[in-house]
Write an enzyme that holds these catalytic residues in place. Structure first.
Site, PDB file in Angstrom:
ATOM      1  N   GLY A  50     -18.745   6.986  -2.541  1.00 12.11           N
ATOM      2  CA  GLY A  50     -17.634   7.045  -3.485  1.00 12.11           C
ATOM      3  C   GLY A  50     -17.651   5.833  -4.386  1.00 12.11           C
ATOM      4  CG  ASN A  51     -14.799   3.061  -7.286  1.00 11.96           C
ATOM      5  OD1 ASN A  51     -14.331   1.987  -6.919  1.00 11.96           O
ATOM      6  ND2 ASN A  51     -15.239   3.257  -8.510  1.00 11.96           N
ATOM      7  N   GLY A  75     -20.760   6.399   2.982  1.00  5.78           N
ATOM      8  CA  GLY A  75     -19.910   6.776   1.852  1.00  5.78           C
ATOM      9  C   GLY A  75     -20.689   6.686   0.561  1.00  5.78           C
ATOM     10  CE  LYS A 103      -4.482   0.870   0.178  1.00 11.09           C
ATOM     11  NZ  LYS A 103      -5.574   0.048  -0.373  1.00 11.09           N
TER      12      LYS A 103
HETATM   13  P1  NAD Z   1     -13.862   7.391  -2.469  1.00 11.33           P
HETATM   14  O1  NAD Z   1     -12.838   8.410  -2.165  1.00 11.33           O
HETATM   15  O2  NAD Z   1     -14.285   7.175  -3.871  1.00 11.33           O
HETATM   16  O3  NAD Z   1     -15.200   7.677  -1.617  1.00 11.33           O
HETATM   17  C1  NAD Z   1     -15.204   7.805  -0.238  1.00 11.33           C
HETATM   18  C2  NAD Z   1     -16.608   8.218   0.195  1.00 11.33           C
HETATM   19  O4  NAD Z   1     -16.642   8.229   1.620  1.00 11.33           O
HETATM   20  C3  NAD Z   1     -17.015   9.598  -0.278  1.00 11.33           C
HETATM   21  O5  NAD Z   1     -18.381   9.596  -0.617  1.00 11.33           O
HETATM   22  C4  NAD Z   1     -16.809  10.461   0.974  1.00 11.33           C
HETATM   23  O6  NAD Z   1     -17.663  11.592   0.998  1.00 11.33           O
HETATM   24  C5  NAD Z   1     -17.204   9.458   2.039  1.00 11.33           C
HETATM   25  N1  NAD Z   1     -16.718   9.797   3.374  1.00 11.33           N
HETATM   26  C6  NAD Z   1     -15.478  10.198   3.743  1.00 11.33           C
HETATM   27  N2  NAD Z   1     -15.457  10.423   5.069  1.00 11.33           N
HETATM   28  C7  NAD Z   1     -16.696  10.160   5.533  1.00 11.33           C
HETATM   29  C8  NAD Z   1     -17.315  10.215   6.798  1.00 11.33           C
HETATM   30  N3  NAD Z   1     -16.630  10.576   7.881  1.00 11.33           N
HETATM   31  N4  NAD Z   1     -18.620   9.875   6.894  1.00 11.33           N
HETATM   32  C9  NAD Z   1     -19.320   9.516   5.810  1.00 11.33           C
HETATM   33  N5  NAD Z   1     -18.801   9.441   4.580  1.00 11.33           N
HETATM   34  C10 NAD Z   1     -17.506   9.762   4.451  1.00 11.33           C
HETATM   35  O7  NAD Z   1     -13.290   6.037  -1.813  1.00 11.33           O
HETATM   36  P2  NAD Z   1     -13.623   4.550  -2.227  1.00 11.33           P
HETATM   37  O8  NAD Z   1     -12.702   4.154  -3.321  1.00 11.33           O
HETATM   38  O9  NAD Z   1     -15.086   4.376  -2.399  1.00 11.33           O
HETATM   39  O10 NAD Z   1     -13.121   3.770  -0.925  1.00 11.33           O
HETATM   40  C11 NAD Z   1     -13.906   3.663   0.251  1.00 11.33           C
HETATM   41  C12 NAD Z   1     -13.300   2.617   1.155  1.00 11.33           C
HETATM   42  O11 NAD Z   1     -13.195   1.376   0.457  1.00 11.33           O
HETATM   43  C13 NAD Z   1     -11.881   2.892   1.672  1.00 11.33           C
HETATM   44  O12 NAD Z   1     -11.755   2.299   2.946  1.00 11.33           O
HETATM   45  C14 NAD Z   1     -11.001   2.149   0.674  1.00 11.33           C
HETATM   46  O13 NAD Z   1      -9.734   1.834   1.201  1.00 11.33           O
HETATM   47  C15 NAD Z   1     -11.847   0.915   0.461  1.00 11.33           C
HETATM   48  N6  NAD Z   1     -11.580   0.189  -0.764  1.00 11.33           N
HETATM   49  C16 NAD Z   1     -11.695   0.783  -1.984  1.00 11.33           C
HETATM   50  C17 NAD Z   1     -11.470   0.035  -3.128  1.00 11.33           C
HETATM   51  C18 NAD Z   1     -11.665   0.603  -4.498  1.00 11.33           C
HETATM   52  O14 NAD Z   1     -11.495  -0.139  -5.477  1.00 11.33           O
HETATM   53  N7  NAD Z   1     -12.053   1.855  -4.648  1.00 11.33           N
HETATM   54  C19 NAD Z   1     -11.081  -1.309  -3.022  1.00 11.33           C
HETATM   55  C20 NAD Z   1     -10.989  -1.883  -1.770  1.00 11.33           C
HETATM   56  C21 NAD Z   1     -11.243  -1.129  -0.644  1.00 11.33           C
END
Ligand code: NAD
Length: 427
Positions: A220-221, A218, A106
């Site tokens: 996000g993605n 959340g 990471k």
């Molecule tokens: P992202 O940046 O696309 O989205 C994050 C979301 O969380 C956003 O909507 C943001 O507004 C919200 N957020 C942030 N702080 C917050 C809070 N305190 N309360 C409520 N919402 C909050 O990130 P992502 O890619 O969706 O990743 C989210 C999680 O999933 C992380 O822990 C990441 O490590 C994990 N993850 C992501 C992937 C991937 O492929 N994107 C893969 C495995 C794990």
């Protein structure tokens, strides 16, 4: 977030408990509970206003016994080396639980992309790669996007690597845009992957997904595509929360008749922040950021950050909740986890639930090596097969030994990595 919370201590605590249950020898425990290699470095960047700012970067390689290290690079103002260590460790277990030939790694940069121009972000990406170029590569360590990084960041890093090494090395990074060596389906992969495991869990529990409701943290993605597929399966998502950087707080958006994925997407920015005023116009009720956790729903999907379900709030979870699917990494602390186990809430642990992203990254590597790219349907079908069989293996072990799902997943992963380390003669 609780400033005392240390994700790496939590990852080590989880490891120690399973190492004990597996009766691992001392050398294996000492070797697997810490990363094999760490890089901590500075990235000086000439800012648009003419000043120079020095950013702190990390790349941590936890274990490569089963293959090249693999894992994303996060941009976050509160990034810490211990968060990156924990995430690198969880990547090792994640790749092992879905049985792909990769290890765990990471990276992170302490920075806030909200306040950086595209040129400044490009300079950080190129500076990051200049420092670690000799320690990553298609057969060594392969980064990918994570929180607040995307395909554009990956292309800048790949381009810098290729300039340094001379030649074309698309395999140095995954999560590249489609057309630049990226895989179709990668955008959807983590959220869809999480929902494949939810579908399987509900099947095993004898619950019809069409009769369920869910609440998400959340947007996000991960969460977006989890909500998309959950809706396609006929489930009803009723609440989603997100962070609002202008207000420096989070909000929950509630619609009892069901969130509408497309209308929410249309009012959400690239950081996953939903526009409050537009949401109200569309009939959403807005509540405090913690409300997502206390909804009377069947399924909770924490998909934002680590340390979100902890000793202080675990008892606010409704008695109606039957299943938690951890889309985020490390959203539940060990103390809260014990309570959920006692309450008999079915747990799909993070490194199984969100393994769809890295599985699709592995598919991206396979397609890149062949220089032949599969249609999206084929990628998603292969992803579904991989996630379904990983889920089933964990579920079968949990059932057979009458143990918690998280423990079963850890037992499978840690045994595989310990075995690979031994066969190599490392321990
Ligand atoms: P992202 O940046 O696309 O989205 C994050 C979301 O969380 C956003 O909507 C943001 O507004 C919200 N957020 C942030 N702080 C917050 C809070 N305190 N309360 C409520 N919402 C909050 O990130 P992502 O890619 O969706 O990743 C989210 C999680 O999933 C992380 O822990 C990441 O490590 C994990 N993850 C992501 C992937 C991937 O492929 N994107 C893969 C495995 C794990």
């Amino acid at each position: 977030m609780d400033s005392k919370f240390n994700p790496f201590k939590m990852a080590q605590q989880q490891f120690d408990e399973i190492a004990e249950k597996l009766n691992l020898d001392e050398a294996t425990r000492s070797f697997l509970r810490v990363p094999m290699k760490e890089m901590h470095f500075t990235i000086p960047v000439k800012m648009d206003d003419g000043t120079t700012k020095v950013f702190q970067g990390f790349r941590i390689q936890h274990n490569s016994a089963r293959g090249p290290n693999k894992g994303g690079i996060r941009f976050h103002p509160q990034e810490t080396v211990d968060t990156v260590r924990a995430l690198a460790t969880w990547m090792t277990w994640k790749c092992a639980v879905v049985d792909i030939p990769l290890g765990g790694g990471k990276g992170g940069v302490i920075c806030d992309p909200h306040n950086l121009s595209m040129r400044e972000q490009e300079a950080i990406c190129r500076g990051f790669m200049r420092v670690i170029a000799r320690d990553v590569g298609p057969l060594v360590d392969v980064p990918a996007p994570d929180v607040m990084t995307n395909g554009q960041h990956m292309v800048w890093m790949m381009d810098e690597y290729e300039k340094i090494m001379g030649g074309k090395f698309p395999g140095v990074i995954t999560g590249k845009p489609v057309g630049m060596g990226g895989s179709l389906g990668r955008t959807e992969a983590t959220g869809y992957g999480a929902m494949y495991t939810v579908r399987e869990a509900l099947n095993n529990l004898g619950i019809d997904i069409k009769n369920t409701t869910a609440s998400f943290q959340g947007f996000g993605n991960v969460s977006q595509y989890a909500i998309d597929l959950y809706t396609q399966y006929g489930g009803k998502p009723v609440c989603v929360s997100c962070w609002d950087d202008k207000d420096k707080k989070s909000y929950s958006f509630i619609k009892e008749s069901g969130l509408v994925f497309k209308e929410l997407m249309a009012i959400t920015d690239k950081f996953g922040t939903i526009d409050k005023a537009k949401a109200v116009e569309l009939g959403y009720k807005i509540e405090d950021g913690n409300a997502w956790l206390t909804q009377d729903v069947d399924i909770l999907v924490p998909a934002a950050l680590e340390n979100q379900i902890h000793a202080e709030n675990v008892n606010t979870i409704s008695p109606k909740v039957k299943l938690i699917a951890e889309g985020a990494n490390g959203p539940t602390t060990p103390e809260a986890d014990k309570v959920l186990h006692e309450r008999n809430i079915f747990m799909i642990p993070d490194f199984l639930c969100n393994a769809g992203g890295v599985t699709c990254s592995y598919f991206e590597q396979v397609q890149g090596n062949m220089n032949y790219f599969w249609p999206k349907e084929e990628v998603l079908e292969k992803l579904d097969n991989a996630m379904t069989s990983a889920f089933q293996a964990v579920y079968d072990l949990a059932k057979r030994k009458n143990i918690y799902m998280r423990d079963a997943a850890y037992m499978i992963s840690i045994s595989r990595v310990a075995e690979a380390s031994k066969v190599r003669g490392w321990i």
